[in-house]
Design a protein around this motif. Structure first.
Motif, PDB file in Angstrom:
ATOM      1  N   HIS A 165      29.890  13.675  68.239  1.00  0.00           N
ATOM      2  CA  HIS A 165      30.795  14.748  68.601  1.00  0.00           C
ATOM      3  C   HIS A 165      30.198  15.568  69.743  1.00  0.00           C
ATOM      4  CE1 HIS A 165      33.055  13.712  65.093  1.00  0.00           C
ATOM      5  NE2 HIS A 165      32.064  14.021  64.271  1.00  0.00           N
ATOM      6  N   ARG A 166      31.056  15.944  70.678  1.00  0.00           N
ATOM      7  CA  ARG A 166      30.575  16.739  71.806  1.00  0.00           C
ATOM      8  C   ARG A 166      30.008  18.068  71.315  1.00  0.00           C
ATOM      9  NH1 ARG A 166      33.291  18.057  77.641  1.00  0.00           N
ATOM     10  NH2 ARG A 166      32.376  20.133  77.944  1.00  0.00           N
ATOM     11  N   PHE A 167      28.859  18.434  71.886  1.00  0.00           N
ATOM     12  CA  PHE A 167      28.207  19.697  71.536  1.00  0.00           C
ATOM     13  C   PHE A 167      27.877  20.423  72.838  1.00  0.00           C
ATOM     14  CE2 PHE A 167      24.557  22.376  70.308  1.00  0.00           C
ATOM     15  CZ  PHE A 167      25.059  22.975  69.170  1.00  0.00           C
ATOM     16  N   ASP A 168      28.423  21.613  73.020  1.00  0.00           N
ATOM     17  CA  ASP A 168      28.210  22.397  74.232  1.00  0.00           C
ATOM     18  C   ASP A 168      27.153  23.463  73.984  1.00  0.00           C
ATOM     19  OD1 ASP A 168      30.697  21.952  76.415  1.00  0.00           O
ATOM     20  OD2 ASP A 168      31.153  21.328  74.363  1.00  0.00           O
ATOM     21  N   ALA A 169      26.101  23.440  74.800  1.00  0.00           N
ATOM     22  CA  ALA A 169      25.034  24.434  74.694  1.00  0.00           C
ATOM     23  C   ALA A 169      25.099  25.356  75.904  1.00  0.00           C
ATOM     24  CB  ALA A 169      23.677  23.744  74.630  1.00  0.00           C
ATOM     25  N   SER A 197      12.596  24.965  56.934  1.00  0.00           N
ATOM     26  CA  SER A 197      13.468  25.733  57.815  1.00  0.00           C
ATOM     27  C   SER A 197      14.930  25.430  57.509  1.00  0.00           C
ATOM     28  CB  SER A 197      13.169  25.398  59.275  1.00  0.00           C
ATOM     29  OG  SER A 197      14.079  26.056  60.124  1.00  0.00           O
ATOM     30  N   SER A 198      15.751  26.460  57.596  1.00  0.00           N
ATOM     31  CA  SER A 198      17.198  26.259  57.437  1.00  0.00           C
ATOM     32  C   SER A 198      17.888  26.073  58.783  1.00  0.00           C
ATOM     33  CB  SER A 198      17.812  27.463  56.702  1.00  0.00           C
ATOM     34  OG  SER A 198      17.573  28.660  57.417  1.00  0.00           O
ATOM     35  N   TYR A 199      17.110  26.142  59.867  1.00  0.00           N
ATOM     36  CA  TYR A 199      17.674  25.944  61.211  1.00  0.00           C
ATOM     37  C   TYR A 199      17.667  24.453  61.527  1.00  0.00           C
ATOM     38  CZ  TYR A 199      18.204  26.125  66.288  1.00  0.00           C
ATOM     39  OH  TYR A 199      18.641  25.942  67.579  1.00  0.00           O
ATOM     40  N   ASP A 200      18.825  23.878  61.770  1.00  0.00           N
ATOM     41  CA  ASP A 200      18.951  22.447  62.035  1.00  0.00           C
ATOM     42  C   ASP A 200      20.049  22.244  63.066  1.00  0.00           C
ATOM     43  OD1 ASP A 200      19.218  19.710  62.067  1.00  0.00           O
ATOM     44  OD2 ASP A 200      19.135  19.476  59.891  1.00  0.00           O
ATOM     45  N   VAL A 201      19.669  22.252  64.342  1.00  0.00           N
ATOM     46  CA  VAL A 201      20.680  22.148  65.388  1.00  0.00           C
ATOM     47  C   VAL A 201      21.322  20.759  65.416  1.00  0.00           C
ATOM     48  CG1 VAL A 201      19.134  21.441  67.272  1.00  0.00           C
ATOM     49  CG2 VAL A 201      21.166  22.825  67.770  1.00  0.00           C
ATOM     50  N   ARG A 202      20.616  19.739  64.969  1.00  0.00           N
ATOM     51  CA  ARG A 202      21.214  18.394  64.909  1.00  0.00           C
ATOM     52  C   ARG A 202      22.362  18.379  63.903  1.00  0.00           C
ATOM     53  NH1 ARG A 202      20.415  12.672  64.889  1.00  0.00           N
ATOM     54  NH2 ARG A 202      22.430  11.960  64.114  1.00  0.00           N
ATOM     55  N   ALA A 203      22.177  19.026  62.747  1.00  0.00           N
ATOM     56  CA  ALA A 203      23.254  19.108  61.760  1.00  0.00           C
ATOM     57  C   ALA A 203      24.440  19.871  62.329  1.00  0.00           C
ATOM     58  CB  ALA A 203      22.743  19.769  60.486  1.00  0.00           C
ATOM     59  N   ALA A 204      24.147  20.930  63.102  1.00  0.00           N
ATOM     60  CA  ALA A 204      25.229  21.688  63.728  1.00  0.00           C
ATOM     61  C   ALA A 204      25.982  20.843  64.739  1.00  0.00           C
ATOM     62  CB  ALA A 204      24.661  22.941  64.392  1.00  0.00           C
ATOM     63  N   GLY A 209      29.972  20.039  64.114  1.00  0.00           N
ATOM     64  CA  GLY A 209      30.827  20.859  64.956  1.00  0.00           C
ATOM     65  C   GLY A 209      30.703  22.345  64.677  1.00  0.00           C
ATOM     66  N   LYS A 210      29.512  22.793  64.303  1.00  0.00           N
ATOM     67  CA  LYS A 210      29.311  24.202  63.990  1.00  0.00           C
ATOM     68  C   LYS A 210      28.911  24.989  65.246  1.00  0.00           C
ATOM     69  CE  LYS A 210      27.992  23.612  59.133  1.00  0.00           C
ATOM     70  NZ  LYS A 210      26.952  23.878  58.110  1.00  0.00           N
ATOM     71  N   VAL A 211      29.071  26.305  65.149  1.00  0.00           N
ATOM     72  CA  VAL A 211      28.666  27.208  66.216  1.00  0.00           C
ATOM     73  C   VAL A 211      27.313  27.807  65.853  1.00  0.00           C
ATOM     74  CG1 VAL A 211      29.206  29.346  67.440  1.00  0.00           C
ATOM     75  CG2 VAL A 211      31.040  27.745  66.862  1.00  0.00           C
ATOM     76  N   VAL A 212      26.365  27.762  66.786  1.00  0.00           N
ATOM     77  CA  VAL A 212      25.040  28.336  66.587  1.00  0.00           C
ATOM     78  C   VAL A 212      24.837  29.403  67.655  1.00  0.00           C
ATOM     79  CG1 VAL A 212      22.558  27.902  66.479  1.00  0.00           C
ATOM     80  CG2 VAL A 212      24.170  26.136  65.721  1.00  0.00           C
TER      81      VAL A 212
END
Length: 215
Positions: free
Chosen positions: A137-141, A86-93, A97-100
């Motif tokens: 890093h802060r991650f807002d869902a 899978s290319s989906y990796d929310v931990r890497a995001a 600091g990426k937007v998903v």
């Protein structure tokens, strides 16, 4: 048992050939394929498929395979869940600091996909435990229409709110009917909040927000 068997196969096969969710129906419906993979799984599973599984009535497997067929009917979900890698990796995001942005389809299949994503968000947040605090890093869902997936999420929304703030994850939950949330999620939202906001709404829903705020 299908999932357990496929997980054992995934450990034995090259990453690019690992089975996916859609091999559940292959395992259940294709006896030749099932027999071919048996040497690669533990003896306890071999015994299950050789002795226990044949005693189930034939109409038992469509209960499982029908759901998977419906998932496969969606081109988006087939692509999302049907790849061995899978290319989906929310931990890497999170860490980069990426937007998903994910918009699951509607209906019960969409709710199931949303629950997969919510659990994966929880799993990814927990995996930050080994990361030094200064690197979290802060991650807002943001989850819109949270009532649509709350019950099916089986407590993971509450767990995200209660356990993952220390790992840098912040959950923003949006709903028009807070009174329809499960008690666990509603209590977690009202007790672990940094900010509650409400616009014009049903009096019972607004009371849920006003009551702890006034206290």
């Amino acid at each position: 048992k299908s999932c357990e068997t496929l997980c054992h196969l995934a450990l034995r096969l090259p990453p690019g050939a690992a089975p996916t969710l859609f091999q559940v129906r292959t395992l259940l419906d294709d006896p030749d394929w099932r027999e071919m993979v048996m040497p690669f799984v533990p003896s306890s599973l071999q015994a299950y498929w050789g002795r226990t599984f044949p005693r189930y009535p034939a109409e038992a497997t469509p209960v499982i395979t029908n759901l998977i067929e419906r998932i496969a009917a969606s081109r988006t979900l087939s692509a999302f869940l049907g790849a061995s890698r899978s290319s989906y990796d929310v931990r890497a995001a999170m860490d980069a600091g990426k937007v998903v942005f994910v918009c699951p389809p509607g209906g019960d299949i969409g709710r199931l996909a949303a629950c997969f994503l919510i659990y994966d968000l929880f799993r990814a947040g927990k995996s930050r435990a080994g990361l030094p605090a200064e690197r979290r890093h802060r991650f807002d869902a943001f989850i819109d229409e949270i009532t649509a997936v709350d019950g099916a999420a089986r407590g993971h929304l509450a767990a995200i709110l209660e356990q993952l703030a220390k790992y840098g994850l912040r959950l923003h939950a949006m709903t028009q009917m807070a009174q329809r949330l499960t008690p666990a999620t509603r209590d977690a939202l009202l007790q672990n909040q940094s900010l509650l906001s409400s616009t014009a709404g049903d009096i019972d829903a607004v009371k849920l927000i006003a009551r702890p705020t006034a206290g």
